[in-house]
Design a protein around this motif. Structure first.
Motif, PDB file in Angstrom:
ATOM      1  N   VAL A 154      -8.537  -7.257   1.710  1.00 18.89           N
ATOM      2  CA  VAL A 154      -9.626  -6.350   1.319  1.00 18.89           C
ATOM      3  C   VAL A 154     -10.876  -7.145   0.954  1.00 18.89           C
ATOM      4  CG1 VAL A 154     -10.374  -4.613  -0.359  1.00 18.89           C
ATOM      5  CG2 VAL A 154      -8.043  -4.557   0.546  1.00 18.89           C
ATOM      6  N   HIS A 155     -10.699  -8.251   0.240  1.00 19.99           N
ATOM      7  CA  HIS A 155     -11.841  -9.037  -0.208  1.00 19.99           C
ATOM      8  C   HIS A 155     -12.592  -9.635   0.985  1.00 19.99           C
ATOM      9  CE1 HIS A 155      -9.706  -9.579  -4.343  1.00 19.99           C
ATOM     10  NE2 HIS A 155      -9.818  -8.322  -3.959  1.00 19.99           N
ATOM     11  N   GLU A 212      -6.409  -2.571   6.509  1.00 23.13           N
ATOM     12  CA  GLU A 212      -5.960  -1.205   6.777  1.00 23.13           C
ATOM     13  C   GLU A 212      -4.681  -0.859   6.022  1.00 23.13           C
ATOM     14  OE1 GLU A 212      -7.326  -3.018  10.793  1.00 23.13           O
ATOM     15  OE2 GLU A 212      -6.362  -3.664   8.929  1.00 23.13           O
ATOM     16  N   ALA A 213      -3.884  -1.859   5.690  1.00 19.82           N
ATOM     17  CA  ALA A 213      -2.619  -1.617   4.988  1.00 19.82           C
ATOM     18  C   ALA A 213      -2.829  -0.992   3.616  1.00 19.82           C
ATOM     19  CB  ALA A 213      -1.836  -2.926   4.851  1.00 19.82           C
ATOM     20  N   ARG A 265      -5.431 -18.318  -7.196  1.00 16.62           N
ATOM     21  CA  ARG A 265      -4.797 -17.218  -7.921  1.00 16.62           C
ATOM     22  C   ARG A 265      -3.347 -17.121  -7.485  1.00 16.62           C
ATOM     23  NH1 ARG A 265      -8.827 -12.771  -5.292  1.00 16.62           N
ATOM     24  NH2 ARG A 265      -7.997 -12.651  -3.186  1.00 16.62           N
ATOM     25  N   GLY A 266      -2.585 -16.283  -8.193  1.00 11.38           N
ATOM     26  CA  GLY A 266      -1.165 -16.175  -7.928  1.00 11.38           C
ATOM     27  C   GLY A 266      -0.846 -15.551  -6.581  1.00 11.38           C
ATOM     28  N   ALA A 267       0.340 -15.885  -6.075  1.00  6.92           N
ATOM     29  CA  ALA A 267       0.772 -15.364  -4.779  1.00  6.92           C
ATOM     30  C   ALA A 267       0.905 -13.851  -4.777  1.00  6.92           C
ATOM     31  CB  ALA A 267       2.108 -16.005  -4.398  1.00  6.92           C
ATOM     32  N   ASP A 268       1.006 -13.226  -5.959  1.00  3.85           N
ATOM     33  CA  ASP A 268       1.101 -11.772  -6.018  1.00  3.85           C
ATOM     34  C   ASP A 268      -0.207 -11.100  -5.588  1.00  3.85           C
ATOM     35  OD1 ASP A 268       0.006 -12.930  -8.355  1.00  3.85           O
ATOM     36  OD2 ASP A 268       0.375 -11.128  -9.516  1.00  3.85           O
ATOM     37  N   PRO A 276       0.115  -2.385  -0.308  1.00  4.27           N
ATOM     38  CA  PRO A 276       0.160  -3.482  -1.281  1.00  4.27           C
ATOM     39  C   PRO A 276      -0.260  -3.089  -2.683  1.00  4.27           C
ATOM     40  CG  PRO A 276      -0.824  -4.219   0.781  1.00  4.27           C
ATOM     41  CD  PRO A 276      -0.686  -2.731   0.882  1.00  4.27           C
ATOM     42  N   ASP A 277      -1.131  -2.081  -2.801  1.00  2.00           N
ATOM     43  CA  ASP A 277      -1.602  -1.632  -4.118  1.00  2.00           C
ATOM     44  C   ASP A 277      -0.797  -0.465  -4.679  1.00  2.00           C
ATOM     45  OD1 ASP A 277      -3.545  -3.399  -4.789  1.00  2.00           O
ATOM     46  OD2 ASP A 277      -5.236  -2.172  -4.177  1.00  2.00           O
TER      47      ASP A 277
END
Length: 284
Positions: free
Chosen positions: A210-211, A166-167, A200-203, A116-117
């Motif tokens: 992680v949070h 984990e992703a 916050r935004g869906a993005d 995702p990052d």
């Protein structure tokens, strides 16, 4: 009696606010006000040389122009650097952080895939003797997940989610050029501010995995999240400062009606060429 809702809007002063920021602020503000709650304002001003102090009064003026009033004093991330370091030391004491000196190019070249990052870190520096001076610090994701076990979190629109951090691979929590990454700073700040509904935004939906892990590792409170849709341009790209999306300051100085614009955003009446889209499985 139900706990009072508390939301926040947390812009970064690295560019002028645009309509996408206005929409995010309206969502956070209105969700709090609809339930008699509090709407907080936090300035995320720790992004190295990109943060520009002169833009902070502009942000405040834009929100005031829109008719959005926040509760309590404005909080600046730059006043909370000791809390980020203290949290990092707690994670280091659990042997969950390790220094990394890999460049972005090196990570990209050796990455086993994309998360995702972006490119997933291949673990090059994990277990190596690395000089920590000037290094980034990464979370040993496998070890962290093994300590917490299965976790869940709740999105107000998408429902209960199983945390799958984990992703992301071994994410950076302390950056070379900033005191803390978004993942660490935002998680700590929301807990410190008593935020009960993170809007916050869906993005940023995936970041919540992680949070939620960091909350478990650091013993922090767990809010509910609300990932709203994003305003996008006619080509489908979300509005962005770096592409010159119309600035609220320009509209404000031209004499535009701020409260009318805020109401238009509430009712999905967007300027020509701009529309609202949701994330996968998330309603706007």
């Amino acid at each position: 009696m139900a706990a009072m809702i508390r939301t926040r809007f947390a812009p970064s002063p690295n560019g002028q606010l645009h309509l996408g920021h206005a929409y995010a602020a309206v969502v956070a503000h209105d969700l709090a006000r609809a339930r008699g709650g509090e709407f907080l304002l936090r300035i995320e001003d720790i992004d190295g040389t990109r943060s520009r102090a002169e833009l902070i009064p502009e942000i405040l003026a834009d929100l005031d122009w829109l008719g959005l009033r926040w509760d309590g004093p404005v909080v600046h991330q730059s006043s909370r650097l000791p809390s980020y370091q203290a949290a990092a030391e707690r994670l280091k004491a659990q042997d969950l952080l390790y220094p990394c000196r890999c460049t972005r190019a090196e990570v990209l070249a050796a990455s086993p895939g994309t998360g995702p990052d972006g490119p997933i870190y291949p673990g090059t520096c994990r277990g190596r003797a690395v000089d920590p001076a000037g290094a980034a610090w990464r979370l040993d994701m496998a070890k962290a997940v093994s300590l917490t076990g299965p976790l869940e979190w709740t999105d107000a629109l998408a429902g209960v989610q199983r945390a799958q951090p984990e992703a992301f691979g071994d994410v950076v929590l302390l950056r070379k050029e900033a005191p803390a990454s978004y993942h660490l700073a935002a998680t700590l700040d929301d807990a410190a501010d008593g935020v009960t509904l993170v809007t916050r935004g869906a993005d940023l939906f995936a970041s919540t995995h992680v949070h939620r892990l960091l909350q478990a590792l650091l013993g922090l409170s767990v809010p509910v999240w609300h990932h709203h849709g994003l305003l996008v341009e006619s080509d489908g790209r979300k509005l962005a400062k770096r592409r010159g999306s119309p600035a609220l300051a320009d509209l404000r100085r031209s004499g535009a009606d701020g409260p009318a614009l805020a109401q238009a955003l509430r009712t999905a009446l967007f300027p020509a060429g701009i529309s609202l889209v949701s994330g996968v499985g998330i309603a706007p």
